[in-house]
Design an enzyme around this catalytic site. Sequence first.
Site, PDB file in Angstrom:
ATOM      1  N   GLU A   1      10.693   9.428   1.210  1.00 49.04           N
ATOM      2  CA  GLU A   1       9.381   9.995   0.943  1.00 49.04           C
ATOM      3  C   GLU A   1       9.472  11.512   0.849  1.00 49.04           C
ATOM      4  O   GLU A   1      10.509  12.096   1.150  1.00 49.04           O
ATOM      5  CB  GLU A   1       8.357   9.585   2.003  1.00 49.04           C
TER       6      GLU A   1
ATOM      7  N   HIS B   1      19.325   9.936   8.497  1.00 46.16           N
ATOM      8  CA  HIS B   1      18.077  10.460   7.950  1.00 46.16           C
ATOM      9  C   HIS B   1      18.310  11.934   7.648  1.00 46.16           C
ATOM     10  O   HIS B   1      18.458  12.750   8.563  1.00 46.16           O
ATOM     11  CB  HIS B   1      16.934  10.291   8.953  1.00 46.16           C
TER      12      HIS B   1
ATOM     13  N   GLY C   1       5.862   5.841  10.057  1.00 42.94           N
ATOM     14  CA  GLY C   1       6.327   5.870  11.437  1.00 42.94           C
ATOM     15  C   GLY C   1       6.805   4.523  11.938  1.00 42.94           C
ATOM     16  O   GLY C   1       6.727   4.238  13.131  1.00 42.94           O
ATOM     17  N   GLY C   2       7.288   3.685  11.001  1.00 43.10           N
ATOM     18  CA  GLY C   2       7.850   2.405  11.418  1.00 43.10           C
ATOM     19  C   GLY C   2       6.818   1.303  11.631  1.00 43.10           C
ATOM     20  O   GLY C   2       7.175   0.159  11.898  1.00 43.10           O
TER      21      GLY C   2
ATOM     22  N   LYS D   1       2.865   6.037  -0.976  1.00 40.61           N
ATOM     23  CA  LYS D   1       4.290   5.697  -0.963  1.00 40.61           C
ATOM     24  C   LYS D   1       4.748   5.024  -2.252  1.00 40.61           C
ATOM     25  O   LYS D   1       5.865   5.269  -2.720  1.00 40.61           O
ATOM     26  CB  LYS D   1       4.606   4.785   0.233  1.00 40.61           C
TER      27      LYS D   1
ATOM     28  N   VAL E   1       8.263  20.759  11.298  1.00 40.17           N
ATOM     29  CA  VAL E   1       8.570  21.260  12.643  1.00 40.17           C
ATOM     30  C   VAL E   1       9.952  21.916  12.653  1.00 40.17           C
ATOM     31  O   VAL E   1      10.141  22.992  13.206  1.00 40.17           O
ATOM     32  CB  VAL E   1       8.539  20.104  13.680  1.00 40.17           C
TER      33      VAL E   1
ATOM     34  N   ARG F   1       4.535  19.620   3.270  1.00 41.53           N
ATOM     35  CA  ARG F   1       4.109  20.602   4.276  1.00 41.53           C
ATOM     36  C   ARG F   1       5.336  21.359   4.799  1.00 41.53           C
ATOM     37  O   ARG F   1       6.462  20.986   4.497  1.00 41.53           O
ATOM     38  CB  ARG F   1       3.478  19.866   5.465  1.00 41.53           C
TER      39      ARG F   1
ATOM     40  N   ILE G   1      19.188  -0.764   4.609  1.00 43.96           N
ATOM     41  CA  ILE G   1      20.321   0.172   4.627  1.00 43.96           C
ATOM     42  C   ILE G   1      20.819   0.242   6.066  1.00 43.96           C
ATOM     43  O   ILE G   1      20.090   0.670   6.959  1.00 43.96           O
ATOM     44  CB  ILE G   1      19.903   1.579   4.116  1.00 43.96           C
TER      45      ILE G   1
ATOM     46  N   LYS H   1      11.678  12.898  16.224  1.00 44.31           N
ATOM     47  CA  LYS H   1      12.962  13.603  16.208  1.00 44.31           C
ATOM     48  C   LYS H   1      13.122  14.420  17.485  1.00 44.31           C
ATOM     49  O   LYS H   1      12.158  15.018  17.960  1.00 44.31           O
ATOM     50  CB  LYS H   1      13.012  14.549  14.992  1.00 44.31           C
TER      51      LYS H   1
HETATM   52  C1  MV4 Z   1      14.447   1.923   6.058  1.00 45.27           C
HETATM   53  C2  MV4 Z   1      15.535   1.846   6.942  1.00 45.27           C
HETATM   54  C3  MV4 Z   1      16.607   1.069   6.553  1.00 45.27           C
HETATM   55  N1  MV4 Z   1      16.578   0.405   5.364  1.00 45.27           N
HETATM   56  N2  MV4 Z   1      14.477   1.286   4.882  1.00 45.27           N
HETATM   57  C4  MV4 Z   1      11.420   4.099   8.957  1.00 45.27           C
HETATM   58  C5  MV4 Z   1      10.139   4.805   8.662  1.00 45.27           C
HETATM   59  C6  MV4 Z   1       9.991   4.820   7.194  1.00 45.27           C
HETATM   60  N3  MV4 Z   1       9.537   6.095   6.735  1.00 45.27           N
HETATM   61  C7  MV4 Z   1      11.296   4.430   6.637  1.00 45.27           C
HETATM   62  N4  MV4 Z   1      12.099   3.965   7.723  1.00 45.27           N
HETATM   63  C8  MV4 Z   1      13.276   3.319   7.514  1.00 45.27           C
HETATM   64  N5  MV4 Z   1      13.369   2.664   6.333  1.00 45.27           N
HETATM   65  C9  MV4 Z   1      15.525   0.522   4.557  1.00 45.27           C
HETATM   66  N6  MV4 Z   1      15.510  -0.115   3.395  1.00 45.27           N
HETATM   67  C10 MV4 Z   1      15.468   2.565   8.162  1.00 45.27           C
HETATM   68  C11 MV4 Z   1      14.326   3.293   8.437  1.00 45.27           C
HETATM   69  C12 MV4 Z   1      14.296   4.014   9.692  1.00 45.27           C
HETATM   70  C13 MV4 Z   1      14.099   5.403   9.759  1.00 45.27           C
HETATM   71  C14 MV4 Z   1      13.927   6.183   8.639  1.00 45.27           C
HETATM   72  C15 MV4 Z   1      13.739   7.535   8.740  1.00 45.27           C
HETATM   73  C16 MV4 Z   1      13.709   8.143   9.984  1.00 45.27           C
HETATM   74  C17 MV4 Z   1      13.856   7.412  11.109  1.00 45.27           C
HETATM   75  C18 MV4 Z   1      14.062   6.037  11.015  1.00 45.27           C
HETATM   76  C19 MV4 Z   1      14.247   5.286  12.172  1.00 45.27           C
HETATM   77  C20 MV4 Z   1      14.430   3.943  12.090  1.00 45.27           C
HETATM   78  C21 MV4 Z   1      14.436   3.307  10.847  1.00 45.27           C
END
Ligand code: MV4
Length: 454
Positions: A288, A208, A164-165, A116, A295, A292, A203, A237
């Site tokens: 990110e 997304h 995945g959080g 990352k 889905v 690949r 944010i 999703k």
């Molecule tokens: C965040 C965000 C809000 N602000 N970063 C969740 C997993 C990771 N890949 C990035 N994620 C997030 N990053 C900042 N600065 C909100 C999320 C996020 C999210 C991002 C993508 C897909 C689903 C999500 C669900 C909850 C939070």
Amino acid sequence: MFDKVLIANRGEIALRVIRACKDLGIRTLAVYSEADADSLHVKLADEAMCIGAAASSESYLKIDRIISAAEVGDVDAIHPGYGFLAENAHFADICENCNIKFIGPTANAIRSMGDKAKARESARKAGVNVVPGSDGLVDNEQEALRVAKKLGYPVMIKAIAGGGGRGMRAAHNDVSLVKGFYSAKTEAERTFNNSAIYIEKFIENPHHIEMQILGDQQGRVVHLGERECSIQRRHQKLIEECPSPFVTPDLRKKMGKAALRLAESVEYSNAGTIEFLVDNRGNFYFLEMNTRIQVEHPVTEEVYDVDLVKLQIQIAGGERLPFSQGDLHARGAAIECRINAEDPDNNFMPSPGRLEGFYLPGGRGVRVDSHAFAGYSIPSHYDSLIAKVIVSGHDRGEALRRMSRALDECRIEGVKTTIRLQQAVLRDPNFRRGHYNLDFLDRLLGVKSEQTEE
Ligand code: MV4
């Protein structure tokens, strides 16, 4: 072109790849676990080899067994699908060393996007906006407070190894920051064996949205617009659409350009997805890159009239992209519902078991990608996807009506499914107007989202 391809996967994506190979006149070798002996991917492939016990770690993740099957079966290439070994750079390296083409990007591209911090750095260098945040790692509480003060609350505390959080905490003040710093660190240490932390501006209420890209081995890269993926629960999703009802032509152009800059800067080949968080003012931030096929790729296929899996195979075989950016036009709208064997009334608990009654929808504008059939048992060892229902229409309104119609036609008995929840989303006035973001489903379900939890 290849004579024979091994499909290192199972379920609907194995079928998807087998179908693309057949359309190209390529022979197929399926591999399967003991739990999948009666699966459709075994029946539909030209040949099949059992590679081990039910657990993924004993079969679909066993590199040596898959390579042995490839050697015995004398294949030219391996398609990894999604999940399992799809983003495993070591596996891509081994394929290369064994003179078997890995149908995907190079091992180096997988490696550079898999980390990352490296991915964020590549994006920044390519001039792609990343979320404002700390310069690298945040080592202690004092530094965390200093960074948060500079960024302004709310902030997001993230594990560098996170996904995945996991290892992620929102903070709205100094107290929750310090608490979140330590709890994210502890969770990251426990989950990833890596407690390194960084901090970003939070944010709020983001979308997304991801851009689909395709690059060939001759250095040409194109994008195929975006997918709106904001209907999710705990990073799973449930509904995806193309185009996003939120994205204007101007925003699409900007995000497409950004995606191409990043892809070109790492000399990306094959199919890839660049994920962005997009705030309600249309500012977008690189999250990110997924190296690949995803889905939800079918919604892009329907709108751009392409076969992404076929293109993956052709590109890996050395063919040039058959179109340039100017040849690609979006037409209409497509929506996908992932029908999972899960109980939405019980925290999305997996509901494996035998499909007693089973009927899937059809008709104009309806595509179903599924490996399931009446009498099939959803194994408990893998993901709980039963079917992807994909609809397309001349516009979003037609696609929405088609999806409601298609879900109403579904009859799945014997396991719990997500269909009723998806029908509820489709009826929601805000969803219908295209007014939704990442928080939508948590709100609809009346649960606190994990980011706002203290
Ligand atoms: C965040 C965000 C809000 N602000 N970063 C969740 C997993 C990771 N890949 C990035 N994620 C997030 N990053 C900042 N600065 C909100 C999320 C996020 C999210 C991002 C993508 C897909 C689903 C999500 C669900 C909850 C939070």
